[in-house]
Scaffold this active site. Sequence first.
Site, PDB file in Angstrom:
ATOM      1  CG  HIS A 367     -27.838  18.987  40.534  1.00 39.26           C
ATOM      2  ND1 HIS A 367     -28.626  19.920  41.136  1.00 39.26           N
ATOM      3  CD2 HIS A 367     -28.002  19.147  39.217  1.00 39.26           C
ATOM      4  CE1 HIS A 367     -29.250  20.612  40.221  1.00 39.26           C
ATOM      5  NE2 HIS A 367     -28.888  20.163  39.057  1.00 39.26           N
ATOM      6  CB  CYS A 680     -18.510  16.133  25.950  1.00 45.17           C
ATOM      7  SG  CYS A 680     -19.657  17.484  25.710  1.00 45.17           S
TER       8      CYS A 680
HETATM    9  C1  PEP Z   1     -25.005  17.272  27.014  1.00 44.48           C
HETATM   10  O1  PEP Z   1     -26.016  17.949  26.937  1.00 44.48           O
HETATM   11  O2  PEP Z   1     -24.821  16.240  26.339  1.00 44.48           O
HETATM   12  C2  PEP Z   1     -23.915  17.644  27.909  1.00 44.48           C
HETATM   13  C3  PEP Z   1     -22.749  17.042  27.854  1.00 44.48           C
HETATM   14  O3  PEP Z   1     -24.152  18.599  28.820  1.00 44.48           O
HETATM   15  P1  PEP Z   1     -25.057  18.433  30.126  1.00 44.48           P
HETATM   16  O4  PEP Z   1     -25.318  16.969  30.303  1.00 44.48           O
HETATM   17  O5  PEP Z   1     -24.272  19.035  31.223  1.00 44.48           O
HETATM   18  O6  PEP Z   1     -26.282  19.202  29.752  1.00 44.48           O
END
Ligand code: PEP
Length: 754
Positions: A367, A680
């Site tokens: 985080h 993403c």
């Molecule tokens: C992912 O898992 O690629 C994602 C974008 O979400 P997080 O990194 O928040 O798990």
Amino acid sequence: MRGALGGPRVLLRRLREVMAEPVHAQEKLDRIVIQIAANMVAEVCSVYVMRADGVLELYATEGLKREAVHLTAMRADEGLVGLIAREAEPLALSDAQSHPAFSYRPETGEEIYHAFLGVPILRAGNTLGVLVVQNRAHRLYSEEEIEALQTTAMVLAELIASGELQAIATPGADIAIRRPLHQRGVCLADGVGLGHVVLHEPRVVVKNLIAEDVQREVQRLEDAIAAMRAAIDKLIERGDVAHHGEHRDVLETVRMFANDQGWLRRIREAVLTGLTAEAAVERVQSDTRARLLRQTDPYLRERLHDLDDLANRLLHTLAGTDLATSREGLPENAILVARSMGPAALLDYDRAHLRGVILEEGGPTSHIAIVARALGIPAVGEVENITSLVEQGDAIIVDGGAGEVQIRPAPDVEAAYAEKARLRARRQEQYRSLRDVPSRTRDGLEIDLNINAGLIVDMPHLAETNAAGVGLFRTEIQFMVAQRLPTTGEQLALYASVLEAAQGLPVTFRTLDIGGDKVLPYMKQVEEENPALGWRAIRIGLDRPGLLRSQVRALLRAGAGHHLRIMFPMVATVEEFEMAKAIVAREEAHLARHGHPPPASLSLGVMVEVPSLLFHIDEVARRVDFMSVGSNDLMQFLFAADRENRQVSARFDPLCRPALRALKVVAERADALGCPVTVCGEIGGRPLEAMALIGLGYRRLSMSPSAVGPVKAMLLKLDAGAITAEMERLLAGDGDLSLRKALLRFAEANDVPL
Ligand code: PEP
Ligand code: MG
């Protein structure tokens, strides 16, 4: 040598007098060794000081030949002195010369001495030198004598650390204390920062080592121990422990150690040798740190860290100071150094003065890394022992991208980094100049570049980068940085201000993705064998719909009149999406009944991050309004490799054929079924990977704001048709499983900047 003459207290008192005398450093050191030898009834007392080149040099002696001073020098892998420095532990021998590590130095004339006692001169766990006493007779030194010499070594540690001895250093052989160091860690947030160390939990500087009144010190120590225990109990009772990342279980462990009789006994004994209460704690803490610096077993390291924390607490209790650095009055160009730090603690500091963050813990997906990236603060994690290697105010450089730290850099190193920082700033300037250039490949294909966000401080990046929107708003970050569960009202307020800041650009809100590596310190933790595969994200949302409902309600209300986009994380089956959709419908109906205006439009989507979705992607794509590939988790699950565990996470290249084929299936089926799809995960923000994604058919990417410039610079020079053909050719091939090298060659041959 039959026990110390007059005992250690008398010796400490004498040393205090010597230390206060206004004499030359060499003279001072010479008087100190005379005092120690006399008090300990030893024929020899010698001080070896660690030099910057790692060699231990004889700086003073009583008993050995005087001409050996500043002449005799041992590498840390040589002799008994080297052994003590290396192990950072005392060594007592009745016949030194029969020890296999003994290294004879004729210039010292030490062949006539048999008994040997050496102790490391430690400060914050670092070895600054070695203190030795020797006797002619074959004898073994007692525990009390060893203890007394260790206490005495503390005084020498202060003298060395003060820098006073630098004046008598042999030219070209500086003392180690201020030596430049280069440490490696992992990149948490890109960027180069130059500044000075601010310890997040500053050490108490113990100035007064030697007790005036031992009984009084004993009482002060007992009072402080009682006060510290009471404070820990109170913290645990209050349950309000989230702020400095102090999870309850950590405090429980601290409480256990606070009652550890072995640890307390060692401190009490140190006070009885004549140290002040603070100095006694520091002595024991220094031993702990020295062991910590040499310990590789993660479990034992953790325990030693707990003891170190406890000593810190006790020192602060004695000094009546706060455990954490004051947030006010942060110096200019501050580089925060901590063992670990929660995101809320980082947000408390004045961003305007922060130039970097360095942590002993904290992986790239932690985080604190997310928050550091959002704030644009260069950060490096997993830097071993950094809190022991630096002093408050030391010059330091953090190179986030390279995951490197330069401690007390030499002028040429500092100049090189200052140049790197300037170059970076110039490159950022160039990226900024691309801001208004349409995001289109050379052959005219539009690519939507979005940013990932999670805090209100992220939102100005939208305008700075001219991104198409927020492709992923991680709502859990508000929960992670809060001290308690945010209310529906607080959630609503954040979402409303995010939508307002977006000024009509699309924002995709992802519902709470907690569990796994994302823990909320104030929520009861469910013990799980495999938390990444456990009860997390949408699974919690569907099983305990209260939390999800309240979030959906906040989103719907904040989205009144806006085009609202909601996305569900960790969906493994199309049925889970249907259930989540039903919760949204229920909340819509509820709000309508209560006369709340609805969003102008509502789109619901899923993260594609669990491999099971790949095998019914058509069913999913037909039902959702959009999809977004979470490659961070998708890769973790595809390769069964924990994304938090560097040993395994770096093993598999997302640019290898199995991963790229999986990503291709999603792009192709989404296209065939007319379902918009974004990537993403982190790969979307890396130019080479982004180039490959465009080659697979992706037209929308979402990334950290700092990646928008580099990715845009790449795609402006890219021929989408050419990369599509190249990807097809490479994927059909049977050569290296990783296409990284081939893609790098393609980029170079086609002048695509990466
Ligand atoms: C992912 O898992 O690629 C994602 C974008 O979400 P997080 O990194 O928040 O798990
Ligand atoms: Mg994910």
